[in-house]
Design a protein around this motif. Structure first.
Motif, PDB file in Angstrom:
ATOM      1  N   ARG A  74       0.755  -1.203   0.185  1.00 50.27           N
ATOM      2  CA  ARG A  74      -0.304  -0.154   0.066  1.00 50.27           C
ATOM      3  C   ARG A  74       0.932   1.247  -0.059  1.00 50.27           C
ATOM      4  O   ARG A  74       0.696   2.210  -0.730  1.00 50.27           O
ATOM      5  CB  ARG A  74      -0.784  -0.037   1.272  1.00 50.27           C
ATOM      6  N   ALA A  75       1.979   1.249   1.035  1.00 47.61           N
ATOM      7  CA  ALA A  75       2.627   2.251   0.928  1.00 47.61           C
ATOM      8  C   ALA A  75       3.590   2.689  -0.365  1.00 47.61           C
ATOM      9  O   ALA A  75       4.033   3.864  -0.679  1.00 47.61           O
ATOM     10  CB  ALA A  75       3.759   2.187   2.201  1.00 47.61           C
ATOM     11  N   ALA A  76       3.795   1.731  -1.157  1.00 50.46           N
ATOM     12  CA  ALA A  76       4.563   1.763  -2.395  1.00 50.46           C
ATOM     13  C   ALA A  76       3.992   2.728  -3.366  1.00 50.46           C
ATOM     14  O   ALA A  76       4.379   3.038  -4.355  1.00 50.46           O
ATOM     15  CB  ALA A  76       4.880   0.399  -2.943  1.00 50.46           C
ATOM     16  N   ARG A  77       2.394   2.719  -3.266  1.00 56.54           N
ATOM     17  CA  ARG A  77       1.481   3.257  -4.234  1.00 56.54           C
ATOM     18  C   ARG A  77       1.583   2.591  -5.589  1.00 56.54           C
ATOM     19  O   ARG A  77       1.736   3.715  -6.660  1.00 56.54           O
ATOM     20  CB  ARG A  77       1.609   4.826  -4.147  1.00 56.54           C
ATOM     21  N   PHE A  78       1.636   1.479  -5.658  1.00 57.68           N
ATOM     22  CA  PHE A  78       1.746   1.010  -7.084  1.00 57.68           C
ATOM     23  C   PHE A  78       0.414   1.205  -7.890  1.00 57.68           C
ATOM     24  O   PHE A  78      -0.532   1.222  -7.221  1.00 57.68           O
ATOM     25  CB  PHE A  78       1.860  -0.496  -6.961  1.00 57.68           C
ATOM     26  N   PRO A  79       0.373   1.742  -9.106  1.00 54.15           N
ATOM     27  CA  PRO A  79      -0.802   2.115  -9.812  1.00 54.15           C
ATOM     28  C   PRO A  79      -1.578   0.515 -10.298  1.00 54.15           C
ATOM     29  O   PRO A  79      -2.656   0.510 -10.294  1.00 54.15           O
ATOM     30  CB  PRO A  79      -0.439   2.600 -11.089  1.00 54.15           C
ATOM     31  N   ALA A  80      -0.723  -0.743 -10.146  1.00 52.22           N
ATOM     32  CA  ALA A  80      -1.352  -1.830 -10.301  1.00 52.22           C
ATOM     33  C   ALA A  80      -0.509  -3.003  -9.758  1.00 52.22           C
ATOM     34  O   ALA A  80       0.623  -2.584  -9.597  1.00 52.22           O
ATOM     35  CB  ALA A  80      -1.762  -2.201 -11.620  1.00 52.22           C
ATOM     36  N   VAL A  81      -1.172  -3.924  -9.065  1.00 53.41           N
ATOM     37  CA  VAL A  81       0.013  -5.006  -8.458  1.00 53.41           C
ATOM     38  C   VAL A  81       0.037  -6.179  -9.611  1.00 53.41           C
ATOM     39  O   VAL A  81      -0.972  -6.820 -10.165  1.00 53.41           O
ATOM     40  CB  VAL A  81      -0.721  -5.683  -7.222  1.00 53.41           C
ATOM     41  N   LYS A  82       1.431  -6.181 -10.049  1.00 51.74           N
ATOM     42  CA  LYS A  82       1.486  -7.039 -11.121  1.00 51.74           C
ATOM     43  C   LYS A  82       2.795  -8.096 -10.597  1.00 51.74           C
ATOM     44  O   LYS A  82       3.663  -7.404  -9.928  1.00 51.74           O
ATOM     45  CB  LYS A  82       1.877  -6.591 -12.500  1.00 51.74           C
ATOM     46  N   SER A  83       2.931  -9.154 -11.036  1.00 54.33           N
ATOM     47  CA  SER A  83       4.297 -10.087 -10.785  1.00 54.33           C
ATOM     48  C   SER A  83       4.679 -10.682 -11.978  1.00 54.33           C
ATOM     49  O   SER A  83       3.746 -10.577 -12.911  1.00 54.33           O
ATOM     50  CB  SER A  83       3.552 -11.075  -9.609  1.00 54.33           C
ATOM     51  N   PHE A  84       5.676 -11.466 -11.742  1.00 54.12           N
ATOM     52  CA  PHE A  84       6.287 -12.309 -12.763  1.00 54.12           C
ATOM     53  C   PHE A  84       5.300 -13.446 -13.402  1.00 54.12           C
ATOM     54  O   PHE A  84       5.581 -13.893 -14.148  1.00 54.12           O
ATOM     55  CB  PHE A  84       7.689 -12.499 -12.542  1.00 54.12           C
ATOM     56  N   ASP A  85       4.375 -13.844 -12.413  1.00 55.26           N
ATOM     57  CA  ASP A  85       3.755 -15.151 -12.642  1.00 55.26           C
ATOM     58  C   ASP A  85       2.957 -14.714 -13.907  1.00 55.26           C
ATOM     59  O   ASP A  85       2.363 -15.576 -14.660  1.00 55.26           O
ATOM     60  CB  ASP A  85       2.360 -15.346 -11.667  1.00 55.26           C
ATOM     61  N   CYS A 137       8.926  -5.629  -2.035  1.00 51.09           N
ATOM     62  CA  CYS A 137       8.005  -5.411  -0.681  1.00 51.09           C
ATOM     63  C   CYS A 137       7.914  -6.885  -0.070  1.00 51.09           C
ATOM     64  O   CYS A 137       7.881  -6.915   1.195  1.00 51.09           O
ATOM     65  CB  CYS A 137       6.525  -5.128  -1.151  1.00 51.09           C
ATOM     66  N   GLN A 138       7.864  -7.900  -0.753  1.00 45.72           N
ATOM     67  CA  GLN A 138       7.429  -9.204  -0.367  1.00 45.72           C
ATOM     68  C   GLN A 138       9.022  -9.609   0.216  1.00 45.72           C
ATOM     69  O   GLN A 138       8.957 -10.396   1.397  1.00 45.72           O
ATOM     70  CB  GLN A 138       7.246 -10.396  -1.436  1.00 45.72           C
ATOM     71  N   LYS A 139       9.942  -8.976   0.237  1.00 45.18           N
ATOM     72  CA  LYS A 139      11.486  -9.503   0.588  1.00 45.18           C
ATOM     73  C   LYS A 139      11.735  -8.564   1.810  1.00 45.18           C
ATOM     74  O   LYS A 139      12.757  -8.616   2.365  1.00 45.18           O
ATOM     75  CB  LYS A 139      12.584  -9.466  -0.562  1.00 45.18           C
ATOM     76  N   GLY A 140      10.801  -7.598   2.086  1.00 43.59           N
ATOM     77  CA  GLY A 140      10.957  -6.837   3.399  1.00 43.59           C
ATOM     78  C   GLY A 140      11.577  -5.241   3.015  1.00 43.59           C
ATOM     79  O   GLY A 140      12.091  -4.581   3.885  1.00 43.59           O
ATOM     80  N   PHE A 141      11.599  -4.783   1.772  1.00 42.30           N
ATOM     81  CA  PHE A 141      12.101  -3.627   1.494  1.00 42.30           C
ATOM     82  C   PHE A 141      11.114  -2.512   1.252  1.00 42.30           C
ATOM     83  O   PHE A 141      10.035  -2.813   0.776  1.00 42.30           O
ATOM     84  CB  PHE A 141      12.971  -3.430   0.082  1.00 42.30           C
ATOM     85  N   SER A 142      11.427  -1.289   1.637  1.00 43.78           N
ATOM     86  CA  SER A 142      10.237  -0.252   1.477  1.00 43.78           C
ATOM     87  C   SER A 142      10.595   0.392   0.172  1.00 43.78           C
ATOM     88  O   SER A 142      11.632   0.261  -0.512  1.00 43.78           O
ATOM     89  CB  SER A 142      10.654   0.842   2.329  1.00 43.78           C
ATOM     90  N   VAL A 143       9.426   0.395  -0.504  1.00 45.26           N
ATOM     91  CA  VAL A 143       9.378   0.703  -2.061  1.00 45.26           C
ATOM     92  C   VAL A 143       8.731   2.148  -2.414  1.00 45.26           C
ATOM     93  O   VAL A 143       7.516   2.157  -1.542  1.00 45.26           O
ATOM     94  CB  VAL A 143       8.738  -0.306  -2.746  1.00 45.26           C
ATOM     95  N   VAL A 144       8.921   2.851  -3.141  1.00 44.39           N
ATOM     96  CA  VAL A 144       7.971   4.078  -3.679  1.00 44.39           C
ATOM     97  C   VAL A 144       8.125   4.013  -5.089  1.00 44.39           C
ATOM     98  O   VAL A 144       9.245   3.704  -5.809  1.00 44.39           O
ATOM     99  CB  VAL A 144       8.801   5.316  -3.312  1.00 44.39           C
TER     100      VAL A 144
END
Ligand code: ADP
Ligand code: MG
Length: 285
Positions: A74-85, A137-144
């Motif tokens: 949530r804090a990263a403010r991604f416009p969409a949540v996308k993964s390599f899957d 984010c999943q590995k524990g880093f803060s992201v913007v």
């Protein structure tokens, strides 16, 4: 644990109220939610007290980690949540899949290195940047996550409102800053200067991912000054992985595919159907 061996308190009223209160105060919501159910299971399985407590604590830890990751996302403010899957590596031959999967392990963030994805529109640069952001984010880093245009607007606004230092500090604090779409909008001299400062302040202190539709030699057209572009590239590319993402637009390829499959739909179509101009899909129900 057997039914008789259970702490007397867990079945009577007052200790349960107190336990509920204490677990809330200790911020252990999963233990609060689960303790009675797990107690019944442990009684049934004949599990001892220590193992009962261990099960509860493990549940709390797993839930806490999940909540922390959700908060980071949530804090990263991604416009969409996308993964390599959901990313099809075969669709973009120029992209080094091994390098991307290595980056997804996030070790470059520990080394404070950068990533630059370059390529024409629609080749999945934003998708890859989002997926790397999610992995972080999943590995524990803060992201913007931000676009270059939005970042520059925020910086200019903050400067006008005399809170530039605070914004710069916040940007510096992120372990990973993702700046999407450098190149679509030319920047004002002040905007370019502020963007340069941001990259400069992160140099060897935190990781930055930049995506751009422009090759490096054209970055001057966005940043205005050759001197500034040189200095910016110097910092950004000192420790960097470059993702070459030139190819056919995934969007266009997909809509072309859908159009080829369209003749059947064409027959079933009523004359007043509304058609999506880009994809050829019938939009009316
Ligand atoms: P770019 O940022 O390079 O312009 P995007 O990442 O926005 O491109 O991609 C456009 C759309 O196509 C997005 O919805 C994205 O998820 C999708 N897309 C692009 N490349 C791929 C791919 N290789 N596999 C799956 N989806 C893709
Ligand atoms: Mg994009």
């Amino acid at each position: 644990m057997t039914g008789e061996a259970m702490p007397a308190g867990t079945t009577s009223g007052t200790p349960q109220v107190l336990l509920g209160h204490h677990l809330k105060q200790l911020k252990l919501p999963t233990m609060l939610r689960e303790y009675a159910k797990v107690a019944r299971e442990c009684a049934h399985d004949g599990v001892d007290h220590a193992s009962y407590l261990l099960r509860l604590v493990e549940l709390e830890l797993i839930d806490r980690e999940r909540r922390t990751v959700e908060r980071r996302i949530r804090a990263a403010r991604f416009p969409a949540v996308k993964s390599f899957d959901t990313f099809d590596f075969t669709a973009i031959a120029s992209l080094n899949k091994m390098l991307v999967l290595e980056l997804a392990r996030c070790e470059y963030i520990l080394r404070r290195e950068n990533v630059i994805a370059l390529g024409n529109s629609g080749t999945g640069k934003t998708h890859v940047a989002l997926a790397l952001g999610l992995a972080a984010c999943q590995k524990g880093f803060s992201v913007v996550f931000t676009t270059a245009a939005s970042l520059v607007n925020q910086l200019m606004e903050a400067r006008d409102e005399r809170r530039l230092l605070k914004l710069q500090r916040d940007l510096q604090a992120a372990k990973l800053l993702i700046v999407d779409e450098l190149g679509y909008v030319p920047l004002s001299p002040t905007g370019a200067e502020l963007l340069f400062e941001t990259f400069s302040q992160r140099y060897e202190r935190g990781s930055t991912i930049v995506t751009s539709n422009l090759p490096f030699e054209d970055w001057t057209s966005v940043l205005g000054s050759e001197r500034l572009t040189g200095a910016l590239l110097d910092r950004l590319t000192h420790h960097v992985s470059i993702l070459a993402m030139n190819g056919d637009s995934y969007r266009l390829k997909q809509s072309a595919g859908r159009r080829r499959a369209a003749p059947r739909a064409e027959q079933n179509r009523a004359s007043d159907d509304i058609i999506d101009q880009e994809t050829g899909e019938i939009l009316t129900p």
